[in-house]
Design a protein around this motif. Structure first.
Motif, PDB file in Angstrom:
ATOM      1  N   ARG A 176       0.814  -1.207   0.000  1.00 52.81           N
ATOM      2  CA  ARG A 176       0.000   0.000   0.000  1.00 52.81           C
ATOM      3  C   ARG A 176       0.848   1.257   0.000  1.00 52.81           C
ATOM      4  O   ARG A 176       0.536   2.236  -0.690  1.00 52.81           O
ATOM      5  N   SER A 177       1.945   1.247   0.734  1.00 49.37           N
ATOM      6  CA  SER A 177       2.789   2.442   0.776  1.00 49.37           C
ATOM      7  C   SER A 177       3.434   2.711  -0.581  1.00 49.37           C
ATOM      8  O   SER A 177       3.607   3.865  -0.974  1.00 49.37           O
ATOM      9  N   ILE A 178       3.782   1.654  -1.312  1.00 53.96           N
ATOM     10  CA  ILE A 178       4.336   1.843  -2.660  1.00 53.96           C
ATOM     11  C   ILE A 178       3.296   2.481  -3.581  1.00 53.96           C
ATOM     12  O   ILE A 178       3.591   3.447  -4.298  1.00 53.96           O
ATOM     13  N   LEU A 179       2.080   1.958  -3.556  1.00 58.88           N
ATOM     14  CA  LEU A 179       1.027   2.539  -4.398  1.00 58.88           C
ATOM     15  C   LEU A 179       0.750   3.986  -4.012  1.00 58.88           C
ATOM     16  O   LEU A 179       0.550   4.851  -4.876  1.00 58.88           O
ATOM     17  N   ASP A 180       0.728   4.261  -2.715  1.00 52.67           N
ATOM     18  CA  ASP A 180       0.464   5.627  -2.265  1.00 52.67           C
ATOM     19  C   ASP A 180       1.551   6.577  -2.748  1.00 52.67           C
ATOM     20  O   ASP A 180       1.263   7.709  -3.179  1.00 52.67           O
TER      21      ASP A 180
END
Length: 452
Positions: free
Chosen positions: A327-331
């Motif tokens: 999720r942090s990568i996508l964000d």
């Protein structure tokens, strides 16, 4: 015909706004579902304790005892990692029920979990309400435990269980009807039309999944890969009952299909659908999960990712770690849309209903307020009026000429493209083939996270 009446009828017909070629369009429920983008499966049953993927119905309820089961803790993880709905396997093929159904003893009420007083479906549902994500359930038609399976009486039994789940657990967002069963299984003709009628009656806002709909269809594989060309439309013939339609057809759809039945890309974070300790070192990495996002949501589909609880009744530590990193990568990648300018508000306002009409072989140029560097592109159509793009070119101005970034086919709700790092202040989109003018609703230009 009376001349005056004829004129009135003619004026009435002329006043009706016609859709180009009478294209299929999503229902309100389907549109709301598509906008969720990422949803979660929670596969949990006696298989978690036996090491099997498909139980055979002879498992003893006594083996089911997730002593540390915590629905709130699991749903909190899903909420914080971007999932918009959780679907619990209320009953899998083994027939064991995660709620205290009135129609069989083969359920949690015969297990040691909470001394037979627990209701796992209720706890998941309540946690979903608390964390403001939608709730759905999976109810397997194939049941290897119930003695009536293979007879018409089983359809009555199944409908009774379906009504329990549809009436005792609040608003249901999705109902999953899995058409899978072993080739050696007892022959059984499911009353799918009857099942679907009950859902329409009791939960009119829910979408229903089976291989061929009626609202959502299978993507044709369990690898997390939707077709690069992906139509939300198909045709369903009488012989194409759930489990019988070609996976290849489902994976692409049909540009001339008369029914709007978009795909759901179901895939597990582990090799199996249920937790098995021996697979603890085979959990999909954060980068692999990001790739799944591109090959599902980025190809006009919805990602349904399975995260199975372990024997204690919790998500495994490695699974949780990888979800948060994913999720942090996508964000990081999609935090800032570099295409935002003062001149193209309708393409960056997040609303499908505001759009630019693109006509075949008439290039459309987006001029940015300054040069930007990007390597990810997002395109969205206004699918409320149907899916129209068949072929298009995406180009950028390199200072002296237009240079190809990508040639693409379908767009649909969302198309994500990974392109070489590009610096420019002009993007050109040329529709080469379409069903009618393409209603381009959104354009996004992004710089990928360094971890992607």
């Amino acid at each position: 015909m009376n001349k005056q009446l004829y004129i009135i009828l003619l004026l009435f017909v002329i006043s009706i706004p016609l859709r180009a070629q009478d294209l299929p369009v999503p229902s309100k429920n389907q549109l709301k579902w598509q906008k969720l983008e990422t949803t979660a499966f929670i596969h949990f049953t006696v298989n978690t304790y036996t090491g099997k993927e498909w139980g055979d119905g002879t498992e003893r309820p006594e083996i089911f005892n997730p002593v540390n089961f915590d629905a709130r803790k699991m749903i909190k993880v899903l909420k914080e990692t971007g999932f918009k709905m959780a679907i619990i396997t209320a009953k899998h093929h083994d027939g064991f029920c995660l709620w205290p159904t009135a129609y069989t003893a083969h359920s949690v009420k015969s297990s040691p979990w909470k001394n037979g007083e627990g209701d796992m479906v209720k706890e998941i549902e309540q946690a979903c309400r608390e964390y403001d994500i939608q709730f759905g359930f999976y109810l397997s038609p194939w049941d290897q435990n119930h003695p009536s399976y293979g007879t018409s009486a089983y359809n009555t039994f199944y409908k009774n269980q379906l009504r329990e789940l549809l009436t005792n657990y609040g608003e249901i967002a999705e109902v999953w009807f899995d058409g899978a069963k072993d080739k050696k299984a007892i022959d059984m003709e499911y009353d799918f039309n009857g099942y679907w009628d009950i859902v329409r009656e009791l939960q009119p806002n829910a979408v229903m999944f089976s291989d061929v709909g009626p609202d959502v269809r299978w993507v044709g594989n369990e690898k997390g890969i939707a077709g690069e060309t992906m139509w939300s439309t198909i045709d369903v013939k009488p012989e194409n009952a759930p489990g019988k339609m070609s996976p290849a057809y489902l994976n692409v759809g049909d540009p001339n299909g008369k029914l709007w039945i978009p795909t759901e890309t179901d895939v597990s974070i582990r090799p199996g659908w249920f937790y098995h300790e021996k697979e603890d070192d085979k959990v999909r990495s954060a980068q692999n999960l990001v790739d799944l996002y591109y090959t599902s949501v980025g190809r006009n589909s919805v990602l349904l990712l399975n995260i199975p609880p372990n024997k204690e009744g919790l998500f495994a530590e490695q699974d949780v770690k990888n979800l948060y990193e994913y999720r942090s990568i996508l964000d990081e990648t999609f935090d800032r849309n570099l295409a935002k300018t003062d001149h193209n508000g309708s393409l960056t306002d997040g609303a499908l209903e505001s759009y630019i009409s693109l006509h075949t072989n008439k290039p459309f140029v987006v001029t940015l307020s300054e040069k930007v560097s990007f390597d990810r592109v997002s395109l969205q159509e206004n699918i409320t009026e149907g899916q129209k793009n068949e072929e298009a070119l995406l180009e950028y101005w390199d200072g002296t000429a237009w240079t190809l970034l990508s040639d693409l086919t379908t767009i649909g709700y969302k198309r994500l493209l990974r392109v070489p790092l590009t610096t420019t202040d002009k993007i050109r989109i040329t529709v080469k083939k379409s069903k009618s003018p393409v209603q381009l609703a959104e354009l996004g230009l992004y710089k990928a996270s360094a971890r992607e």
